[in-house]
Design a protein around this motif. Structure first.
Motif, short mmCIF file in Angstrom:
data_model
loop_
_atom_site.label_atom_id
_atom_site.label_comp_id
_atom_site.label_asym_id
_atom_site.label_seq_id
_atom_site.Cartn_x
_atom_site.Cartn_y
_atom_site.Cartn_z
N SER A 47 -10.34 -27.52 0.42
CA SER A 47 -9.73 -28.67 -0.26
C SER A 47 -9.21 -29.70 0.74
CB SER A 47 -8.58 -28.20 -1.17
OG SER A 47 -7.52 -27.64 -0.41
N ARG B 216 -13.05 -33.23 2.11
CA ARG B 216 -12.94 -34.54 1.45
C ARG B 216 -13.68 -35.64 2.20
NH1 ARG B 216 -7.95 -36.74 -2.04
NH2 ARG B 216 -8.88 -38.73 -2.64
N SER C 159 -10.84 -30.96 -7.18
CA SER C 159 -10.79 -32.24 -7.90
C SER C 159 -10.62 -33.46 -7.01
CB SER C 159 -9.67 -32.20 -8.95
OG SER C 159 -9.98 -31.27 -9.97
N PHE C 160 -10.44 -33.26 -5.70
CA PHE C 160 -10.46 -34.41 -4.79
C PHE C 160 -11.81 -35.12 -4.90
CE2 PHE C 160 -11.91 -30.70 -2.40
CZ PHE C 160 -13.09 -31.16 -1.86
N GLN D 184 -11.60 -38.08 -7.23
CA GLN D 184 -11.03 -39.29 -6.64
C GLN D 184 -12.04 -40.02 -5.78
OE1 GLN D 184 -7.31 -38.47 -4.62
NE2 GLN D 184 -6.15 -38.86 -6.49
N GLU D 185 -12.82 -39.28 -5.03
CA GLU D 185 -13.85 -39.93 -4.20
C GLU D 185 -14.92 -40.59 -5.07
OE1 GLU D 185 -13.51 -40.46 -1.10
OE2 GLU D 185 -11.70 -39.24 -0.94
N SER E 120 -1.88 -29.51 -7.30
CA SER E 120 -2.34 -30.59 -6.41
C SER E 120 -3.71 -31.10 -6.82
CB SER E 120 -2.37 -30.11 -4.96
OG SER E 120 -3.41 -29.15 -4.76
N GLN E 121 -4.57 -30.22 -7.33
CA GLN E 121 -5.90 -30.63 -7.73
C GLN E 121 -5.91 -31.28 -9.11
OE1 GLN E 121 -8.62 -30.59 -5.62
NE2 GLN E 121 -7.01 -30.03 -4.16
N GLU F 12 -3.65 -33.06 -10.40
CA GLU F 12 -3.11 -34.42 -10.27
C GLU F 12 -4.18 -35.42 -9.86
OE1 GLU F 12 0.06 -33.86 -7.53
OE2 GLU F 12 1.51 -33.22 -9.06
N MET F 13 -5.29 -34.95 -9.28
CA MET F 13 -6.38 -35.85 -8.86
C MET F 13 -7.43 -36.04 -9.94
SD MET F 13 -7.13 -34.50 -5.00
CE MET F 13 -5.85 -33.76 -3.99
N MET F 14 -7.30 -35.32 -11.04
CA MET F 14 -8.33 -35.29 -12.05
C MET F 14 -8.07 -36.33 -13.14
SD MET F 14 -9.50 -32.01 -14.35
CE MET F 14 -9.18 -30.91 -12.97
N ASP F 15 -9.12 -37.02 -13.57
CA ASP F 15 -9.04 -37.93 -14.71
C ASP F 15 -8.80 -37.11 -15.96
OD1 ASP F 15 -9.34 -39.78 -16.70
OD2 ASP F 15 -11.38 -40.37 -16.18
#
Length: 490
Positions: free
Chosen positions: A115, A119, A145-146, A149-150, A213-214, A216-219
């Motif tokens: 993780s 990235r 889930s990073f 974001q990318e 933490s993951q 929070e990055m997810m739609d």
């Protein structure tokens, strides 16, 4: 961020798949065997439909996925583009079979390393693909889930999340997450008849922090894709399409499972090279007479648990194939070779010699799909990882459930209390207690020789047939996968 698919009928296709397939798929798995395996199976399905697939991971985990995948034509695997992303050295300690919490905390360094370090190279790969392709569809593990974001940073990329667990267990895990991190205690009336299941010992606090933490990055509106089918989990997939799981119900979950091959090489009577010795042994056993015993790739039993299991199997007087091996390390190729495998798990003296034609102990990687599909296999004593559950159900094999950690207790509840195609070996509410040989013996006999067990096997066989039908021409899973391919190829 993925575009809105909500205006379509659930099985309506937007456009036929174009000849040139101006879309590529990027697969981002969590570096753990169950997750690697599922997403490589999914990659094979997508590649077989003419869409280029890029599978990303470390060289170690990509190799692990390839050497263990089962049931596919090697040509299908060779058509997948594997990208070995750089990963600095990370600790790969052995599992602790005596740990109070059975969660594989020894894999946490591998999860965190991926993780943290994947990235930037993933972002570079996505930029390259986006510059030469009309659309890039990124399918990422929910714990990677990073990648979402990318994807959101690029105009022609879109992300889809792959939970890697059952829809049923994901409902409970989401509810636990709401309670832990949002202070929201949600009651779901549709499943309120089921007993509450504490997450104590399912996960570690360190793992929950990785989850947070993951997430929070997810739609929140991202489409979830499940390795299941509507014949098994239709009502729970529908529940996941409602608040609080989806705020507006716009992005319905897709069920495209089972992703593993349901017709395996050799099932038609032909041979396709050397067979594992346990399959030769199974050939000599009566129809539906053998119990397959395996705890997956991430669970370890203590010496006391192994002894009690060994005695329980012996006293049950049922035939069995038992896979007895150490749980995977974060790097399976860096295992300690100072001890012989045969010395790591000691069975009672003369135990294996006394098995004769009754049982067989396998101490290396076993061909689970072939074992479950074999005519002689009549039951599965399992930790209830989702891979094992969906594989067993698709082959019509009932389950004796002995969950250890993670989503396994919820999967065990699904198998035993909802679908009624299995029996519990242990009660999760009494997980602090040792599972004794008498409990193992009773559960095995209940599954294999009682009238109740025969009824469970009948229901399992009916469910297996329904699951396999999901992959026929108009089956639900095949239709939903075709819908997904059409959507990303629009």
């Amino acid at each position: 961020m993925v575009k809105d698919m909500g205006t379509l009928h659930p099985y309506q296709m937007e456009n036929p798949i174009r000849e040139e397939a101006p879309v590529v798929v990027v697969i981002v798995p969590l570096p753990a065997q169950g997750h690697l395996n599922q997403l490589l199976h999914f990659s094979c399905h997508i590649s077989a439909r003419g869409v280029p697939v890029h599978f990303v991971g470390s060289a170690t985990h990509n190799t692990q996925a390839k050497i263990r995948v089962q049931g596919w034509d090697p040509l299908t695997i060779s058509n997948i583009h594997f990208h070995d992303l750089p990963l600095p050295p990370f600790p790969a300690p052995p599992p602790d079979p005596n740990a109070h919490n059975k969660f594989p905390a020894h894999l946490q360094p591998a999860f965190e390393a991926a993780s943290l370090h994947f990235r930037q190279p993933l972002a570079a790969l996505l930029r390259t693909l986006c510059s030469t392709t009309r659309r890039v569809a990124v399918i990422h593990d929910s714990l990677m889930s990073f990648a979402a974001q990318e994807s959101a940073a690029l105009p022609n990329a879109e992300a889809y999340v792959y939970p890697g667990i059952s829809a049923f267990s994901n409902i409970f895990i989401k509810l636990e997450f709401f309670k832990k991190f949002a202070g929201q205690n949600v009651n779901i009336s549709q499943i309120s008849h089921l007993p509450a299941l504490s997450d104590e010992r399912c996960f570690t606090n360190q793992f929950w922090e990785l989850v947070r933490s993951q997430v929070e990055m997810m739609d929140s509106d991202v489409c979830e894709i499940y390795n299941t089918c509507r014949a098994v989990e239709g009502e729970f997939l529908d529940l996941l399409n409602q608040p609080p799981f989806l705020r507006d119900g716009r992005m319905r979950p897709l069920a495209v499972g089972p992703l593993h091959p349901i017709i395996l090489p050799g099932q038609d009577g032909s041979t396709s090279g050397p067979r594992h010795e346990c399959l030769e042994w199974l050939d000599k056993q009566p129809f539906k007479s053998v119990l397959y015993v395996s705890f997956g790739s991430n669970s370890s039993l203590s010496e006391k648990e192994i002894l009690e299991l060994a005695l329980g199997l012996k006293h049950s007087k049922q035939r069995f194939v038992w896979v007895l091996r150490e749980a995977d390390r974060g790097d399976i190729f860096a295992e300690d070779k100072s001890e012989k495998k045969s010395e790591k798990y000691q069975l009672p003296e003369s135990y294996e010699e006394g098995l004769e034609r009754v049982g067989m102990v396998v101490r290396d990687w076993a061909p689970q799909l072939d074992i479950l599909a074999h005519r002689s296999t009549g039951g599965f004593l399992s930790h209830c990882g989702w891979n094992s559950c969906i594989e067993s159900m698709s082959m019509g094999v009932p389950i004796a459930a002995w969950p250890m950690h993670s989503d396994q207790p919820w999967n065990a509840m699904l198998v035993t209390e909802v679908l009624k195609i299995g029996v519990p070996v242990m009660d999760w509410a009494r997980r602090e207690e040792m599972v004794l040989s008498a409990a193992v013996e009773a559960a095995v006999r209940r599954l294999m020789v009682t009238e109740e067990g025969k009824d469970m096997r009948s229901r399992a066989e009916e469910m297996g047939e329904a699951i396999r039908k999901a992959w026929l021409e108009d089956g639900s899973s095949r239709t939903e996968l075709d819908y997904f391919i059409a959507h990303i190829s629009r």
